[in-house]
Design an enzyme around this catalytic site. Structure first.
Site, PDB file in Angstrom:
ATOM      1  N   ASP A  12      20.012  45.131  29.180  1.00 36.75           N
ATOM      2  CA  ASP A  12      19.255  46.194  29.840  1.00 36.75           C
ATOM      3  C   ASP A  12      17.772  45.820  29.954  1.00 36.75           C
ATOM      4  O   ASP A  12      17.255  45.090  29.111  1.00 36.75           O
ATOM      5  CB  ASP A  12      19.425  47.484  29.021  1.00 36.75           C
ATOM      6  N   ASN A  14      16.118  44.813  33.029  1.00 35.02           N
ATOM      7  CA  ASN A  14      15.716  43.905  34.119  1.00 35.02           C
ATOM      8  C   ASN A  14      14.717  44.579  35.067  1.00 35.02           C
ATOM      9  O   ASN A  14      13.743  43.971  35.489  1.00 35.02           O
ATOM     10  CB  ASN A  14      16.936  43.487  34.948  1.00 35.02           C
ATOM     11  N   GLY A  15      15.007  45.843  35.399  1.00 37.21           N
ATOM     12  CA  GLY A  15      14.157  46.579  36.340  1.00 37.21           C
ATOM     13  C   GLY A  15      12.751  46.752  35.792  1.00 37.21           C
ATOM     14  O   GLY A  15      11.761  46.489  36.476  1.00 37.21           O
ATOM     15  N   TRP A  17      11.299  45.016  33.473  1.00 34.90           N
ATOM     16  CA  TRP A  17      10.656  43.692  33.356  1.00 34.90           C
ATOM     17  C   TRP A  17       9.963  43.342  34.682  1.00 34.90           C
ATOM     18  O   TRP A  17       8.828  42.880  34.702  1.00 34.90           O
ATOM     19  CB  TRP A  17      11.713  42.651  33.011  1.00 34.90           C
ATOM     20  N   ASN A  60      26.995  51.771  38.299  1.00 37.36           N
ATOM     21  CA  ASN A  60      25.951  50.999  38.982  1.00 37.36           C
ATOM     22  C   ASN A  60      26.123  50.930  40.501  1.00 37.36           C
ATOM     23  O   ASN A  60      25.176  50.597  41.222  1.00 37.36           O
ATOM     24  CB  ASN A  60      25.839  49.581  38.408  1.00 37.36           C
ATOM     25  N   LEU A 186      25.364  53.719  23.899  1.00 35.86           N
ATOM     26  CA  LEU A 186      26.396  52.764  24.330  1.00 35.86           C
ATOM     27  C   LEU A 186      26.676  52.825  25.826  1.00 35.86           C
ATOM     28  O   LEU A 186      27.267  51.893  26.386  1.00 35.86           O
ATOM     29  CB  LEU A 186      27.696  52.990  23.549  1.00 35.86           C
TER      30      LEU A 186
HETATM   31  C1  FPP Z   1      20.358  46.496  33.457  1.00 37.76           C
HETATM   32  O1  FPP Z   1      18.965  46.493  33.737  1.00 37.76           O
HETATM   33  C2  FPP Z   1      21.016  45.357  34.048  1.00 37.76           C
HETATM   34  C3  FPP Z   1      21.983  45.433  35.012  1.00 37.76           C
HETATM   35  C4  FPP Z   1      22.463  46.686  35.603  1.00 37.76           C
HETATM   36  C5  FPP Z   1      22.574  44.206  35.569  1.00 37.76           C
HETATM   37  C6  FPP Z   1      22.787  43.058  34.623  1.00 37.76           C
HETATM   38  C7  FPP Z   1      22.846  41.824  35.419  1.00 37.76           C
HETATM   39  C8  FPP Z   1      22.342  40.626  35.079  1.00 37.76           C
HETATM   40  C9  FPP Z   1      21.751  40.316  33.756  1.00 37.76           C
HETATM   41  C10 FPP Z   1      22.300  39.527  36.065  1.00 37.76           C
HETATM   42  C11 FPP Z   1      23.461  38.856  36.529  1.00 37.76           C
HETATM   43  C12 FPP Z   1      24.720  38.835  35.768  1.00 37.76           C
HETATM   44  C13 FPP Z   1      25.681  37.916  36.012  1.00 37.76           C
HETATM   45  C14 FPP Z   1      27.009  38.044  35.342  1.00 37.76           C
HETATM   46  C15 FPP Z   1      25.438  36.797  36.925  1.00 37.76           C
HETATM   47  P1  FPP Z   1      18.376  47.690  34.582  1.00 37.76           P
HETATM   48  O2  FPP Z   1      18.410  47.307  36.008  1.00 37.76           O
HETATM   49  O3  FPP Z   1      19.094  48.950  34.255  1.00 37.76           O
HETATM   50  O4  FPP Z   1      16.911  47.726  34.054  1.00 37.76           O
HETATM   51  P2  FPP Z   1      15.993  49.005  33.844  1.00 37.76           P
HETATM   52  O5  FPP Z   1      16.714  49.867  32.853  1.00 37.76           O
HETATM   53  O6  FPP Z   1      14.741  48.412  33.309  1.00 37.76           O
HETATM   54  O7  FPP Z   1      15.826  49.640  35.171  1.00 37.76           O
END
Ligand code: FPP
Length: 237
Positions: A12, A14-15, A17, A60, A186
């Site tokens: 969790d 990525n966004g 970051w 998602n 979870l």
């Molecule tokens: C959650 O961060 C992450 C995801 C919904 C996607 C996870 C995907 C990857 C790590 C990349 C690719 C995976 C593969 C198998 C190639 P978020 O977007 O919810 O972040 P935030 O909570 O900060 O918005």
């Protein structure tokens, strides 16, 4: 305590970051995919046997079209590198609603799964369009169908029979669940399977989760006292 055999990770943050850097959310997913490779390489080196990754939840799909598309393309690129898994003898399997993905992705998932099915050393499980409640409902439905047709008696349904009807029946239950980015829940991930798992929450955002952060988590696990409802060795004396 010894190393966890199976680690499940909620990747969790990525966004957030990306946002911190003034970048689009999709940039965070791209770096997140690189982090995933690094962590898998490291976990294998450490002797972990199974790693399950929550890469896309059944919820998602509701994200903006552009973000879903970027994630699909990342999965596509990842699956195209399938040769690497085969060469390194890594077993790969998928849990989740596979039927929801485009035909080419489904085909790549099926192929990679069957090409690597007999590998024993290291097992990577990707949870894609996965939701634990849905998986539990599916298991209940399968058992109800069997009971209705007389294949199984209702009294014969116990925890082991139930677990055998989950999509995770082919792997051990997780010993350790890691969630990055500071959220402490979870989110519908491996609910049945995590009943006795140790949980670990770190504020580190997934793209920043490196080998050092992984080792730190492992140390925390090794200092935990797993009792499964019983008494620890320390308590018994
Ligand atoms: C959650 O961060 C992450 C995801 C919904 C996607 C996870 C995907 C990857 C790590 C990349 C690719 C995976 C593969 C198998 C190639 P978020 O977007 O919810 O972040 P935030 O909570 O900060 O918005």
């Amino acid at each position: 305590m010894s190393l966890p055999k199976h680690i499940a990770i909620i990747m969790d943050g990525n966004g957030r970051w990306a946002k911190k850097r003034g970048l689009p959310r999709t940039a965070g997913h791209k770096v997140g995919a690189e982090t995933l490779k690094k962590i898998l390489t490291h976990a294998r080196k450490k002797g972990i046997e199974v790693v399950t990754l929550y890469a896309f939840s059944s919820e998602n799909w509701k994200r903006p079209q552009e973000e879903v598309q970027t994630l699909m393309n990342l999965f596509r690129t990842y699956l195209k590198e399938a040769r690497e898994f085969v060469e390194k003898e890594i077993r790969v399997s998928f849990i989740g609603e596979r039927e929801k993905f485009d035909a080419d992705l489904k085909e790549q998932m099926n192929r990679l799964e069957s090409q690597t099915a007999d590998f024993k050393g290291f097992h990577v499980v990707l949870a894609l369009s996965y939701g634990a409640r849905n998986d539990i409902v599916n298991a209940a439905r399968q058992l109800a169908t069997k009971a209705a047709s007389g294949q199984i008696k209702p009294d014969e349904i116990d925890e082991a029979t139930f677990a055998a009807h989950l999509s995770t029946a082919h792997m051990p239950v997780p010993d350790f669940v890691i969630r990055t980015s500071g959220e402490e829940r979870l989110s519908n991930f491996l609910l049945w399977e995590s009943a006795y798992a140790e949980l670990y929450f770190t504020p580190v955002l997934w793209p920043d989760f490196d080998e050092e952060a992984f080792d730190k988590a492992l140390k925390v696990y090794q200092n935990r006292d797993r009792r499964y409802g019983g008494l620890s060795n320390k308590q018994k004396v």
